[in-house]
Design a protein around this motif. Sequence first.
Motif, PDB file in Angstrom:
ATOM      1  N   LEU A 200       0.827  -1.213   0.000  1.00 36.15           N
ATOM      2  CA  LEU A 200       0.000   0.000   0.000  1.00 36.15           C
ATOM      3  C   LEU A 200       0.860   1.261   0.000  1.00 36.15           C
ATOM      4  N   THR A 201       1.923   1.253   0.761  1.00 39.47           N
ATOM      5  CA  THR A 201       2.819   2.415   0.783  1.00 39.47           C
ATOM      6  C   THR A 201       3.396   2.663  -0.599  1.00 39.47           C
ATOM      7  N   GLN A 202       3.876   1.622  -1.253  1.00 40.80           N
ATOM      8  CA  GLN A 202       4.433   1.762  -2.593  1.00 40.80           C
ATOM      9  C   GLN A 202       3.370   2.270  -3.565  1.00 40.80           C
ATOM     10  N   ALA A 203       2.180   1.717  -3.488  1.00 39.05           N
ATOM     11  CA  ALA A 203       1.102   2.128  -4.390  1.00 39.05           C
ATOM     12  C   ALA A 203       0.738   3.594  -4.192  1.00 39.05           C
ATOM     13  N   HIS A 204       0.647   4.012  -2.953  1.00 41.35           N
ATOM     14  CA  HIS A 204       0.223   5.379  -2.657  1.00 41.35           C
ATOM     15  C   HIS A 204       1.327   6.402  -2.889  1.00 41.35           C
ATOM     16  N   ASP A 205       2.571   6.011  -2.698  1.00 46.16           N
ATOM     17  CA  ASP A 205       3.688   6.955  -2.843  1.00 46.16           C
ATOM     18  C   ASP A 205       4.258   7.019  -4.259  1.00 46.16           C
ATOM     19  N   SER A 206       3.807   6.129  -5.116  1.00 49.81           N
ATOM     20  CA  SER A 206       4.331   6.108  -6.487  1.00 49.81           C
ATOM     21  C   SER A 206       3.316   6.755  -7.426  1.00 49.81           C
ATOM     22  N   ASN A 207       3.592   6.658  -8.700  1.00 50.67           N
ATOM     23  CA  ASN A 207       2.714   7.211  -9.725  1.00 50.67           C
ATOM     24  C   ASN A 207       1.728   6.153 -10.218  1.00 50.67           C
ATOM     25  N   ALA A 208       1.444   5.152  -9.399  1.00 53.57           N
ATOM     26  CA  ALA A 208       0.597   4.038  -9.825  1.00 53.57           C
ATOM     27  C   ALA A 208      -0.847   4.479 -10.032  1.00 53.57           C
ATOM     28  N   ALA A 209      -1.397   4.067 -11.181  1.00 52.72           N
ATOM     29  CA  ALA A 209      -2.798   4.321 -11.478  1.00 52.72           C
ATOM     30  C   ALA A 209      -3.646   3.127 -11.061  1.00 52.72           C
TER      31      ALA A 209
ATOM     32  N   GLU B  80      -7.322  -9.041   0.360  1.00 55.99           N
ATOM     33  CA  GLU B  80      -8.516  -8.468   0.989  1.00 55.99           C
ATOM     34  C   GLU B  80      -8.171  -7.192   1.758  1.00 55.99           C
ATOM     35  N   TYR B  81      -7.105  -7.226   2.505  1.00 56.75           N
ATOM     36  CA  TYR B  81      -6.657  -6.044   3.260  1.00 56.75           C
ATOM     37  C   TYR B  81      -6.317  -4.897   2.303  1.00 56.75           C
ATOM     38  N   ILE B  82      -5.589  -5.217   1.250  1.00 59.05           N
ATOM     39  CA  ILE B  82      -5.182  -4.198   0.284  1.00 59.05           C
ATOM     40  C   ILE B  82      -6.404  -3.573  -0.383  1.00 59.05           C
ATOM     41  N   ILE B  83      -7.371  -4.384  -0.759  1.00 55.92           N
ATOM     42  CA  ILE B  83      -8.590  -3.867  -1.386  1.00 55.92           C
ATOM     43  C   ILE B  83      -9.290  -2.879  -0.449  1.00 55.92           C
ATOM     44  N   ARG B  84      -9.402  -3.238   0.814  1.00 55.11           N
ATOM     45  CA  ARG B  84     -10.117  -2.379   1.779  1.00 55.11           C
ATOM     46  C   ARG B  84      -9.389  -1.079   2.065  1.00 55.11           C
ATOM     47  N   HIS B  85      -8.062  -1.058   1.950  1.00 58.53           N
ATOM     48  CA  HIS B  85      -7.297   0.115   2.372  1.00 58.53           C
ATOM     49  C   HIS B  85      -6.656   0.909   1.231  1.00 58.53           C
ATOM     50  N   SER B  86      -6.767   0.435   0.012  1.00 55.87           N
ATOM     51  CA  SER B  86      -6.128   1.123  -1.105  1.00 55.87           C
ATOM     52  C   SER B  86      -6.876   2.397  -1.480  1.00 55.87           C
ATOM     53  N   ARG B  87      -6.098   3.407  -1.871  1.00 54.26           N
ATOM     54  CA  ARG B  87      -6.681   4.659  -2.350  1.00 54.26           C
ATOM     55  C   ARG B  87      -6.662   4.728  -3.875  1.00 54.26           C
ATOM     56  N   ILE B  88      -6.173   3.674  -4.525  1.00 54.90           N
ATOM     57  CA  ILE B  88      -6.208   3.588  -5.983  1.00 54.90           C
ATOM     58  C   ILE B  88      -6.934   2.295  -6.356  1.00 54.90           C
ATOM     59  N   PRO B  89      -7.418   2.191  -7.591  1.00 47.42           N
ATOM     60  CA  PRO B  89      -8.095   0.956  -8.006  1.00 47.42           C
ATOM     61  C   PRO B  89      -7.182  -0.265  -7.892  1.00 47.42           C
ATOM     62  N   VAL B  90      -7.782  -1.385  -7.500  1.00 43.28           N
ATOM     63  CA  VAL B  90      -7.048  -2.645  -7.344  1.00 43.28           C
ATOM     64  C   VAL B  90      -7.693  -3.701  -8.236  1.00 43.28           C
ATOM     65  N   LEU B  91      -6.870  -4.346  -9.040  1.00 37.71           N
ATOM     66  CA  LEU B  91      -7.329  -5.483  -9.829  1.00 37.71           C
ATOM     67  C   LEU B  91      -6.806  -6.739  -9.147  1.00 37.71           C
ATOM     68  N   VAL B  92      -7.718  -7.643  -8.804  1.00 37.58           N
ATOM     69  CA  VAL B  92      -7.335  -8.888  -8.138  1.00 37.58           C
ATOM     70  C   VAL B  92      -7.416 -10.019  -9.157  1.00 37.58           C
ATOM     71  N   VAL B  93      -6.299 -10.694  -9.347  1.00 39.37           N
ATOM     72  CA  VAL B  93      -6.218 -11.808 -10.283  1.00 39.37           C
ATOM     73  C   VAL B  93      -6.248 -13.093  -9.465  1.00 39.37           C
ATOM     74  N   PRO B  94      -7.257 -13.950  -9.692  1.00 40.35           N
ATOM     75  CA  PRO B  94      -7.320 -15.192  -8.910  1.00 40.35           C
ATOM     76  C   PRO B  94      -6.254 -16.182  -9.360  1.00 40.35           C
ATOM     77  N   TYR B  95      -5.518 -16.721  -8.398  1.00 35.31           N
ATOM     78  CA  TYR B  95      -4.538 -17.750  -8.708  1.00 35.31           C
ATOM     79  C   TYR B  95      -5.238 -19.076  -8.952  1.00 35.31           C
ATOM     80  N   ASN B  96      -6.230 -19.334  -8.141  1.00 38.36           N
ATOM     81  CA  ASN B  96      -6.967 -20.590  -8.248  1.00 38.36           C
ATOM     82  C   ASN B  96      -8.175 -20.347  -9.133  1.00 38.36           C
ATOM     83  N   ARG B  97      -8.143 -20.863 -10.336  1.00 43.18           N
ATOM     84  CA  ARG B  97      -9.235 -20.638 -11.276  1.00 43.18           C
ATOM     85  C   ARG B  97     -10.275 -21.762 -11.221  1.00 43.18           C
ATOM     86  N   GLU B  98     -10.136 -22.664 -10.255  1.00 39.80           N
ATOM     87  CA  GLU B  98     -11.099 -23.727 -10.091  1.00 39.80           C
ATOM     88  C   GLU B  98     -12.115 -23.319  -9.042  1.00 39.80           C
TER      89      GLU B  98
END
Length: 145
Positions: free
Chosen positions: A94-103, A125-143
Amino acid sequence: MSDILIAVDLSSFSENLINTGLDIANRMNASVTLFSVVELGIGIGLPEGGPVYVDDISSRISEVENRLEAYKEKYPDHNINIVVATGNPKTATLTQAHDSNAAILVVGTHGRTGLDHMLLGSNAEYIIRHSRIPVLVVPYNREEH
């Protein structure tokens, strides 16, 4: 130009996560930062890597940088930066996401359920709840589970 931050845990599913993030970056004409965290304390620095001891931190950081560099070399046509941090993966990401130029922040989820989820928690889950930028979650388990 904005940046796509891809938080990589260097598990066997990382390449799928990176491919997804690069696909988004292509569509947005964005650069990419591959980001990973060496967890300190009683945590695990890499999957199956064991605890990170104080005298082992610099070698573990180098190992992570080398692994991210190997991914970068697979995609020579992309503008890819590498960043490795130490600390708690949730807060460092979260720190990296918020302090960088990440969209956009791209993270993966292992899809743990039940007791595993309760005991281990969910970084995504924690990152989604606390992020100030959009988060894309890619599922590892596709089953289905």
